[in-house]
Design a protein around this motif. Structure first.
Motif, PDB file in Angstrom:
ATOM      1  N   UNK A  57      -4.453   6.554   3.397  1.00  0.00           N
ATOM      2  CA  UNK A  57      -4.067   5.720   3.131  1.00  0.00           C
ATOM      3  C   UNK A  57      -3.905   5.192   1.656  1.00  0.00           C
ATOM      4  N   UNK A  58      -3.985   5.905   0.859  1.00  0.00           N
ATOM      5  CA  UNK A  58      -5.004   5.723  -0.778  1.00  0.00           C
ATOM      6  C   UNK A  58      -4.320   7.510  -1.031  1.00  0.00           C
ATOM      7  N   UNK A 127       4.399   4.951   7.654  1.00  0.00           N
ATOM      8  CA  UNK A 127       5.141   4.252   6.671  1.00  0.00           C
ATOM      9  C   UNK A 127       4.369   3.609   6.027  1.00  0.00           C
ATOM     10  N   UNK A 128       4.576   3.037   4.243  1.00  0.00           N
ATOM     11  CA  UNK A 128       4.395   1.761   3.518  1.00  0.00           C
ATOM     12  C   UNK A 128       4.604   1.388   2.636  1.00  0.00           C
ATOM     13  N   UNK A 129       5.948   2.074   3.598  1.00  0.00           N
ATOM     14  CA  UNK A 129       8.037   1.133   3.008  1.00  0.00           C
ATOM     15  C   UNK A 129       9.079   0.837   3.107  1.00  0.00           C
ATOM     16  N   UNK A 130       8.539   0.932   4.641  1.00  0.00           N
ATOM     17  CA  UNK A 130       9.191   0.940   5.505  1.00  0.00           C
ATOM     18  C   UNK A 130       8.768   0.487   6.893  1.00  0.00           C
ATOM     19  N   UNK A 137       2.702  -0.903  11.629  1.00  0.00           N
ATOM     20  CA  UNK A 137       2.453  -2.536  10.762  1.00  0.00           C
ATOM     21  C   UNK A 137       0.599  -3.103  11.042  1.00  0.00           C
ATOM     22  N   UNK A 138       0.620  -2.936  11.896  1.00  0.00           N
ATOM     23  CA  UNK A 138      -0.897  -3.775  11.951  1.00  0.00           C
ATOM     24  C   UNK A 138      -1.412  -2.839  11.872  1.00  0.00           C
ATOM     25  N   UNK A 139      -1.821  -1.512  12.627  1.00  0.00           N
ATOM     26  CA  UNK A 139      -2.875  -0.436  12.011  1.00  0.00           C
ATOM     27  C   UNK A 139      -2.538  -0.429  10.751  1.00  0.00           C
ATOM     28  N   UNK A 165      -0.661  -3.668  -0.829  1.00  0.00           N
ATOM     29  CA  UNK A 165      -0.659  -2.611  -0.507  1.00  0.00           C
ATOM     30  C   UNK A 165      -0.413  -3.818   0.994  1.00  0.00           C
ATOM     31  N   UNK A 166      -1.363  -4.206   1.235  1.00  0.00           N
ATOM     32  CA  UNK A 166      -1.054  -5.343   3.351  1.00  0.00           C
ATOM     33  C   UNK A 166      -0.215  -5.950   3.015  1.00  0.00           C
TER      34      UNK A 166
END
Length: 296
Positions: A57-58, A127-130, A137-139, A165-166
């Protein structure tokens, strides 16, 4: 032979560079759902655990021992027999206290709207973009939130980029219609927790998290300097808008930390304990009963 050794060294180095951030434990319960099988629950549990522990996630490097301990206890309330689940979750995270075996809780949050769709046997894509699915999304939202709070405990407002990001996950998920992503969904949801973390009104609380952990708890094993640092950080919290004390971020934080704060500050002398009690009673009246121990 030398080439083989070098190759394996590179692989080991790459593994370290790409080490994931979370060390997540996942428990799924379904005590009231008679039509769901144990293998289905166990498979879903493993899929969620793999998502949290195997995705990065980073872009930062985490050693295995630096991974953030967290837990997700997901209670399924109903299942439609297909892909639809209604559920709630309890999400916790902690970080170790330096030079001790104690882990201090950073997050202990209840999410009553943890509903999702999942087809048995499928994977959960990241995905952090879609927006892919509500479970993804929750996780992802909670992964960023957990990392953000952990970063805040090691540097002043160090988690800002992860809270942003969140926030992006929230923006992507709002069109899905699932509850908890919008301001109108109530005052104690994911939207408002994230809004609070990025709102300057609560900036002093985030800085307190840093002083409490890095300059406070992490120093306790050596001398009483850590106690003085925590006591000295409390006055800034008195400057927070009193009308905002019932907001979800301070509410969740102090509900999580009140007992621990009391136990830690009970090591102060009598006058300092009363000073701490008076400030905490003003800052966090909802948990005043827990702070009574400082008066003894």
């Amino acid at each position: 032979m030398i080439k083989i050794i070098v190759f394996f060294c590179l692989l080991c180095g790459l593994g370290k560079l790409q080490a994931q951030e979370l060390n997540a434990r996942v428990t799924i319960l379904a005590p009231q759902v008679s039509n769901i099988s144990k293998p289905t629950v166990e498979a879903l549990q493993k899929t969620i655990r793999d998502f949290l522990n195997n995705n990065k996630f980073s872009n930062e490097s985490y050693k295995p021992e630096e991974r953030i301990d967290c837990s997700f206890i997901i209670t399924i309330n109903s299942w439609d027999g297909g892909s639809g689940y209604t559920a709630e979750a309890q999400i916790q995270s902690s970080r170790p206290v330096f030079n001790s075996s104690y882990n201090s809780t950073l997050l202990n949050m209840s999410d009553k709207n943890f509903d999702f769709s999942y087809n048995d046997g499928s994977t959960i894509d990241f995905s952090d973009q879609n927006y892919i699915s509500n479970i993804s999304a929750l996780l992802t939202y909670y992964a960023y939130t957990i990392i953000g709070l952990d970063k805040d405990s090691f540097s002043k407002s160090g988690g800002t980029s992860y809270f942003k990001k969140a926030q992006n996950i929230i923006n992507l998920a709002q069109a899905s219609g699932n509850a908890g992503w919008r301001a109108a969904d109530g005052l104690r949801n994911r939207f408002w927790f994230n809004e609070n973390t990025l709102n300057p009104i609560f900036g002093e609380l985030r800085i307190f998290i840093y002083y409490y952990h890095l300059n406070g708890l992490d120093q306790l094993t050596d001398n009483d300097k850590g106690l003085k640092q925590i006591l000295g950080a409390l006055p800034a919290l008195q400057q927070m808008d009193k009308q905002k004390l019932g907001s979800i971020f301070p509410n969740v934080y102090f509900a999580t930390k009140a007992e621990e704060i009391t136990n830690v500050l009970s090591k102060l002398n009598g006058q300092e304990r009363m000073q701490a009690y008076n400030m905490l009673a003003e800052i966090d009246p909802a948990n005043i009963g827990k702070y009574e121990g400082l008066k003894k």
